[in-house]
Write an enzyme that holds these catalytic residues in place. Sequence first.
Site, short mmCIF file in Angstrom:
data_model
loop_
_atom_site.label_atom_id
_atom_site.label_comp_id
_atom_site.label_asym_id
_atom_site.label_seq_id
_atom_site.Cartn_x
_atom_site.Cartn_y
_atom_site.Cartn_z
N ARG A 156 0.85 -1.20 0.00
CA ARG A 156 0.00 0.00 0.00
C ARG A 156 0.87 1.24 0.00
O ARG A 156 1.73 1.38 0.87
CB ARG A 156 -0.89 0.00 1.24
CG ARG A 156 -1.89 -1.13 1.21
CD ARG A 156 -2.86 -0.98 2.36
NE ARG A 156 -3.68 -2.17 2.46
CZ ARG A 156 -4.22 -2.61 3.58
NH1 ARG A 156 -4.05 -1.94 4.72
NH2 ARG A 156 -4.96 -3.69 3.58
N ARG A 203 -1.59 -28.18 5.84
CA ARG A 203 -0.68 -27.70 6.89
C ARG A 203 -1.48 -27.61 8.18
O ARG A 203 -2.68 -27.37 8.16
CB ARG A 203 -0.13 -26.31 6.56
CG ARG A 203 0.99 -26.35 5.55
CD ARG A 203 1.66 -25.00 5.42
NE ARG A 203 0.79 -23.97 4.91
CZ ARG A 203 0.54 -22.83 5.54
NH1 ARG A 203 1.07 -22.56 6.72
NH2 ARG A 203 -0.25 -21.93 4.99
N ARG A 219 4.03 -16.36 14.85
CA ARG A 219 3.45 -15.16 15.45
C ARG A 219 3.03 -15.42 16.88
O ARG A 219 2.94 -16.57 17.32
CB ARG A 219 2.27 -14.66 14.62
CG ARG A 219 1.27 -15.72 14.22
CD ARG A 219 0.23 -15.16 13.26
NE ARG A 219 -0.75 -16.18 12.91
CZ ARG A 219 -1.89 -15.96 12.29
NH1 ARG A 219 -2.21 -14.74 11.92
NH2 ARG A 219 -2.72 -16.95 12.01
N GLU A 249 2.36 -19.39 17.82
CA GLU A 249 1.85 -20.24 16.75
C GLU A 249 3.00 -20.81 15.93
O GLU A 249 3.85 -20.06 15.47
CB GLU A 249 0.93 -19.38 15.88
CG GLU A 249 0.20 -20.15 14.82
CD GLU A 249 -0.79 -19.26 14.06
OE1 GLU A 249 -1.65 -18.61 14.69
OE2 GLU A 249 -0.67 -19.21 12.83
N TYR A 274 -9.51 -23.23 1.52
CA TYR A 274 -9.52 -22.30 2.64
C TYR A 274 -10.73 -21.38 2.51
O TYR A 274 -10.94 -20.76 1.47
CB TYR A 274 -8.23 -21.44 2.70
CG TYR A 274 -8.34 -20.49 3.88
CD1 TYR A 274 -8.05 -20.92 5.16
CD2 TYR A 274 -8.82 -19.19 3.70
CE1 TYR A 274 -8.23 -20.08 6.25
CE2 TYR A 274 -9.00 -18.35 4.78
CZ TYR A 274 -8.70 -18.81 6.06
OH TYR A 274 -8.89 -17.98 7.13
N ASP A 295 -12.79 -18.26 4.59
CA ASP A 295 -13.00 -17.41 5.75
C ASP A 295 -14.40 -17.68 6.28
O ASP A 295 -15.25 -18.23 5.57
CB ASP A 295 -12.85 -15.94 5.35
CG ASP A 295 -11.42 -15.45 5.53
OD1 ASP A 295 -10.74 -15.94 6.45
OD2 ASP A 295 -10.99 -14.56 4.75
P1 FDA Z 1 -14.90 -26.21 10.58
O1 FDA Z 1 -13.60 -26.86 10.44
O2 FDA Z 1 -15.04 -25.03 11.45
O3 FDA Z 1 -15.98 -27.28 11.04
C1 FDA Z 1 -15.97 -28.63 10.61
C2 FDA Z 1 -16.46 -29.48 11.75
O4 FDA Z 1 -16.61 -30.84 11.28
C3 FDA Z 1 -15.48 -29.56 12.91
O5 FDA Z 1 -16.11 -29.16 14.11
C4 FDA Z 1 -15.07 -31.03 12.96
O6 FDA Z 1 -14.86 -31.51 14.28
C5 FDA Z 1 -16.27 -31.69 12.33
N1 FDA Z 1 -15.97 -33.02 11.78
C6 FDA Z 1 -14.93 -33.35 10.97
N2 FDA Z 1 -14.93 -34.68 10.72
C7 FDA Z 1 -16.00 -35.19 11.41
C8 FDA Z 1 -16.51 -36.50 11.58
N3 FDA Z 1 -15.92 -37.56 11.01
N4 FDA Z 1 -17.60 -36.69 12.34
C9 FDA Z 1 -18.20 -35.63 12.96
N5 FDA Z 1 -17.74 -34.34 12.84
C10 FDA Z 1 -16.65 -34.15 12.08
N6 FDA Z 1 -11.82 -17.07 9.12
C11 FDA Z 1 -12.09 -15.75 9.20
O7 FDA Z 1 -13.08 -15.29 8.64
N7 FDA Z 1 -11.26 -14.92 9.92
C12 FDA Z 1 -10.17 -15.38 10.58
O8 FDA Z 1 -9.46 -14.61 11.21
C13 FDA Z 1 -9.88 -16.77 10.50
N8 FDA Z 1 -8.79 -17.28 11.13
C14 FDA Z 1 -8.48 -18.60 10.98
C15 FDA Z 1 -7.32 -19.09 11.57
C16 FDA Z 1 -6.98 -20.42 11.39
C17 FDA Z 1 -5.73 -20.93 12.04
C18 FDA Z 1 -7.78 -21.26 10.60
C19 FDA Z 1 -7.39 -22.67 10.34
C20 FDA Z 1 -8.94 -20.77 10.03
C21 FDA Z 1 -9.30 -19.44 10.21
N9 FDA Z 1 -10.47 -18.93 9.66
C22 FDA Z 1 -10.75 -17.60 9.76
C23 FDA Z 1 -11.39 -19.81 8.88
C24 FDA Z 1 -12.53 -20.41 9.71
O9 FDA Z 1 -12.02 -21.22 10.71
C25 FDA Z 1 -13.43 -21.20 8.74
O10 FDA Z 1 -14.06 -20.31 7.87
C26 FDA Z 1 -14.48 -22.00 9.40
O11 FDA Z 1 -13.89 -22.87 10.32
C27 FDA Z 1 -15.22 -22.80 8.35
O12 FDA Z 1 -16.25 -23.51 8.92
P2 FDA Z 1 -16.56 -25.00 8.47
O13 FDA Z 1 -17.86 -25.34 9.09
O14 FDA Z 1 -16.42 -25.14 7.00
O15 FDA Z 1 -15.36 -25.90 9.07
#
Ligand code: FDA
Length: 378
Positions: A176, A255, A286, A311, A359, A361
Amino acid sequence: MDLLVVGSGFFGLTIAERAAASDRKVTVIDRRPHIGGNAYSEDEPNTGIEVHRYGAHLFHTSNPGVWEYVNRFTTFTDYVHRVYTNHKGVVYPLPINLGTINQFFNAAYSPDGARALVQELAGEFDAKDAANLEEKGIALIGRPLYEAFIRDYTAKQWQTDPKNLPAEVISRLPVRYNYDNRYFNDTWEGLPTDGYTAWLERMADHPNIEVKLDTDFFDESQPLNKGTTVGQLPIVYTGPVDRYFDYTEGALSWRTLDFEQEVLEVADFQGTPVMNYADADVPYTRIHEFKHFHPERADRYPTDRTVIMREFSRFASREDEPYYPVNTAEDRNGLLAYRELAKSEKDVLFGGRLGTYQYLDMHMAIGSALSMWNNQLQ
Ligand code: FDA
């Protein structure tokens, strides 16, 4: 029961909430002991400070439909995310902006002056011909800024020298040419006023929704498993797509992150929520300091203690939590094969970040769940 939702993250809960509001009976199962997937947060017991269990989560969106929807379950604070980075013991603002450039070169460039400088430095490689991430990074912002702020941080994220990473890992490196260091530039941004878990619980709080925790879809000893449910009723599956098909087309690579949490006997450790560590000699990427996400809670958070979380990033094995898709050419082929298999899976829809191997959000997970509800389920 009219619908089974596997996974209680934002994707699964959005589907469940919409279905319940349309008079369907929904059961949500999750293998974890809590709802909310990766957005789950809890109060650290000794300090009462809200900690995001799976890494810092900042809500931001420019999608009016998503913003209207999420406001049904929570209000948001006026938190605005800003990130700083420590390079060789000096702290700089991110994303790279005029403040970063002037501090780094110990100069007072104007916007045009800085633009000309970066363009000149970036001339070393052509982005189109970049053979690896390092050449691409240099082609985008020039060697000095790349080496200071991108090279070692990226190497730590990927446990790989950027010379050995494909150029496609980065498409652009935002610079920026003003002093704006707001991390996101979405229309709406904030943190849920009374925390993520209160928000997630309100989404699930409906007489038509039953939530069963500690319940794994692949555990044949529990009644709502894959074998007993597929083909019997509609299912929305938000777990890993490769696991669903028993890894027949290979395991998709991810990852993961390791978190090291500590309560410190100081009022304020770093003065800001997130400090990146750009250099190779610091093993973590971080440090989060959670009290700074909620300055409005100053009257109830302790003044003599703080919670920090370091982290660390590494490649995930099958036992680890999958966080970021690696997305190699092999992964992309595997995903295409899984998508074909998914098409012929009777009455099962795959959604969310794990079910689609991308990925997302939070606002994207919620937005794509709303679309799936409107276009495929309703
Ligand atoms: P999510 O992973 O949340 O949920 C899936 C669920 O399925 C889990 O609870 C899991 O236990 C369950 N599951 C899996 N297998 C199963 C099985 N066999 N039986 C029963 N249950 C099962 N977004 C954002 O907008 N701002 C941010 O700052 C961040 N920061 C961030 C940091 C980090 C480190 C990560 C990894 C991700 C983010 N995110 C984010 C993204 C955010 O976490 C993401 O958008 C949501 O988790 C997505 O929701 P989901 O329901 O798709 O998956």
